[in-house]
Design a protein around this motif. Structure first.
Motif, mmCIF file in Angstrom:
data_model
loop_
_atom_site.group_PDB
_atom_site.id
_atom_site.type_symbol
_atom_site.label_atom_id
_atom_site.label_comp_id
_atom_site.label_asym_id
_atom_site.label_seq_id
_atom_site.Cartn_x
_atom_site.Cartn_y
_atom_site.Cartn_z
ATOM 1 N N CYS A 22 0.870 -1.187 0.000
ATOM 2 C CA CYS A 22 0.000 0.000 0.000
ATOM 3 C C CYS A 22 0.905 1.234 0.000
ATOM 4 C CB CYS A 22 -0.912 0.008 1.231
ATOM 5 S SG CYS A 22 -2.072 -1.373 1.296
ATOM 6 N N GLY A 23 0.878 1.987 -1.105
ATOM 7 C CA GLY A 23 1.750 3.139 -1.233
ATOM 8 C C GLY A 23 1.189 4.391 -0.601
ATOM 9 N N ILE A 73 -11.187 13.283 20.017
ATOM 10 C CA ILE A 73 -11.335 11.870 19.672
ATOM 11 C C ILE A 73 -10.223 11.501 18.700
ATOM 12 C CG2 ILE A 73 -12.894 12.248 17.705
ATOM 13 C CD1 ILE A 73 -14.407 9.674 18.866
ATOM 14 N N ILE A 74 -9.764 10.280 18.793
ATOM 15 C CA ILE A 74 -8.732 9.772 17.895
ATOM 16 C C ILE A 74 -9.327 8.678 17.013
ATOM 17 C CG2 ILE A 74 -6.642 8.332 17.780
ATOM 18 C CD1 ILE A 74 -5.899 11.142 18.354
ATOM 19 N N ILE A 75 -9.037 8.756 15.729
ATOM 20 C CA ILE A 75 -9.386 7.675 14.808
ATOM 21 C C ILE A 75 -8.070 7.034 14.389
ATOM 22 C CG2 ILE A 75 -10.439 7.061 12.597
ATOM 23 C CD1 ILE A 75 -12.151 9.621 12.890
ATOM 24 N N CYS A 76 -7.906 5.771 14.717
ATOM 25 C CA CYS A 76 -6.639 5.081 14.487
ATOM 26 C C CYS A 76 -6.827 3.950 13.485
ATOM 27 C CB CYS A 76 -6.095 4.534 15.809
ATOM 28 S SG CYS A 76 -4.508 3.690 15.630
ATOM 29 N N ASP A 77 -6.083 4.022 12.392
ATOM 30 C CA ASP A 77 -6.129 2.985 11.362
ATOM 31 C C ASP A 77 -4.950 2.036 11.569
ATOM 32 O OD1 ASP A 77 -6.257 1.395 9.143
ATOM 33 O OD2 ASP A 77 -6.545 3.031 7.709
ATOM 34 N N VAL A 78 -5.252 0.826 12.037
ATOM 35 C CA VAL A 78 -4.194 -0.142 12.336
ATOM 36 C C VAL A 78 -3.934 -1.074 11.156
ATOM 37 C CG1 VAL A 78 -4.623 -0.080 14.813
ATOM 38 C CG2 VAL A 78 -5.840 -1.742 13.401
ATOM 39 N N SER A 79 -4.409 -0.717 9.978
ATOM 40 C CA SER A 79 -4.168 -1.539 8.793
ATOM 41 C C SER A 79 -2.671 -1.747 8.581
ATOM 42 C CB SER A 79 -4.766 -0.866 7.558
ATOM 43 O OG SER A 79 -6.157 -0.696 7.698
ATOM 44 N N CYS A 80 -2.292 -2.965 8.238
ATOM 45 C CA CYS A 80 -0.897 -3.355 7.985
ATOM 46 C C CYS A 80 -0.048 -3.360 9.256
ATOM 47 C CB CYS A 80 -0.246 -2.457 6.936
ATOM 48 S SG CYS A 80 -1.141 -2.383 5.360
ATOM 49 N N LYS A 81 -0.640 -3.015 10.386
ATOM 50 C CA LYS A 81 0.048 -3.050 11.683
ATOM 51 C C LYS A 81 1.367 -2.280 11.663
ATOM 52 C CE LYS A 81 -2.103 -7.422 13.011
ATOM 53 N NZ LYS A 81 -1.899 -8.800 13.509
ATOM 54 N N ASN A 82 1.301 -1.045 11.177
ATOM 55 C CA ASN A 82 2.473 -0.180 11.168
ATOM 56 C C ASN A 82 2.966 0.028 12.599
ATOM 57 O OD1 ASN A 82 3.554 2.722 11.560
ATOM 58 N ND2 ASN A 82 3.786 2.381 9.366
#
Length: 267
Positions: A22-23, A73-82
């Motif tokens: 994912c670039g 509020i925080i929106i956290c994208d954990v996709s790919c587990k960076n």
């Protein structure tokens, strides 16, 4: 009479660089989807931006921590587990403040946060699925914020493990002059980092090839355990003098060190 509008800061924690095929453009699209989901909502006005973004300059790590703490509020994208994202998520959960976790459909749940609800979206960002995701995200963000505001016992994570004293950031009142001096100090640190990161022109291309060839000769006659940059400099310098080739000592010394590093010798 106009209805009162609640203005909220929505901090975004997500990958921004290439990871797992994912670039950067992919993450720009994901960010746009999140921002669009929180736009034009009756009764709410969201200022959505990455926690590292700031109107002022300063240490990026300091901005990130302040963004993680101060966002409504925080929106956290954990996709790919960076790794950076997971670390920042851990900090936000330690603050025990409202947090919404999202991920794509190709990323597995993490053991530590698997007990927290994750909103899922398709990695290929299919339009029909994204429309549903944006609606779900909006509902989840508002519900999470309202629950945190109205429920003193709201805890996205820590309450599952017992009673804890939540981490708080100290706030100190300073004079305008102290603030200016602090900002100047941070700016100086940033400038110093830029200076360090600027590539130095060590050797001219024709000199670099010559010096590397001489270093290879030095390595051929020197036991591996005795290789060092000082002796290498003397060896190369003597051979250059025999060839009547002059290279400033500082440039030659730095060039030798860089070539030795490239060849696997660190001295």
């Amino acid at each position: 009479m106009d209805k009162e509008v609640t203005k909220l800061k929505a901090g975004l924690v997500m990958p921004i660089a290439s990871i797992d095929n994912c670039g950067p453009d992919h993450w720009i699209d994901v960010k746009s989807i999140i921002v669009e989901a929180l736009t034009d909502i009756e009764g709410y006005e969201f200022e959505s931006k990455l926690v590292s973004e700031s109107d002022s300059s300063g240490l990026i790590h300091k901005r990130i921590v302040q963004g993680l703490y101060n966002s409504d509020i925080i929106i956290c994208d954990v996709s790919c587990k960076n790794p950076n994202v997971m670390f920042e998520l851990g900090m936000r959960l330690a603050f025990d403040k409202p947090t919404v976790i999202i991920k794509d459909d190709k990323t597995n749940y993490s053991f530590d946060t698997g007990g927290i609800e994750h909103l899922e979206y398709p990695r290929d960002l299919r339009f029909s699925k994204i429309v549903d995701f944006k609606a779900s995200l909006l509902r989840k963000v508002i519900a999470t914020y309202e629950d945190a505001k109205n429920n003193p016992g709201h805890s996205p994570f820590l309450k599952s493990f017992g009673e804890f004293k939540v981490v708080k950031l100290d706030e100190t009142e300073v004079t305008p002059m102290d603030l200016v001096l602090d900002r100047l100090s941070e700016l100086q640190n940033d400038v110093n980092k830029i200076k360090i990161s600027v590539p130095r022109k060590i050797l001219k291309p024709n000199h670099e090839k010559l010096v590397e060839d001489l270093l290879l000769k030095y390595l051929d006659v020197t036991p591996a355990g005795e290789v060092n940059s000082k002796d290498a400099f003397t060896f190369v310098q003597n051979h250059l003098e025999e060839k009547s080739i002059g290279i400033p000592n500082s440039i030659l010394r730095n060039g030798i060190i860089e070539i030795l590093n490239k060849l696997g010798y660190f001295h």
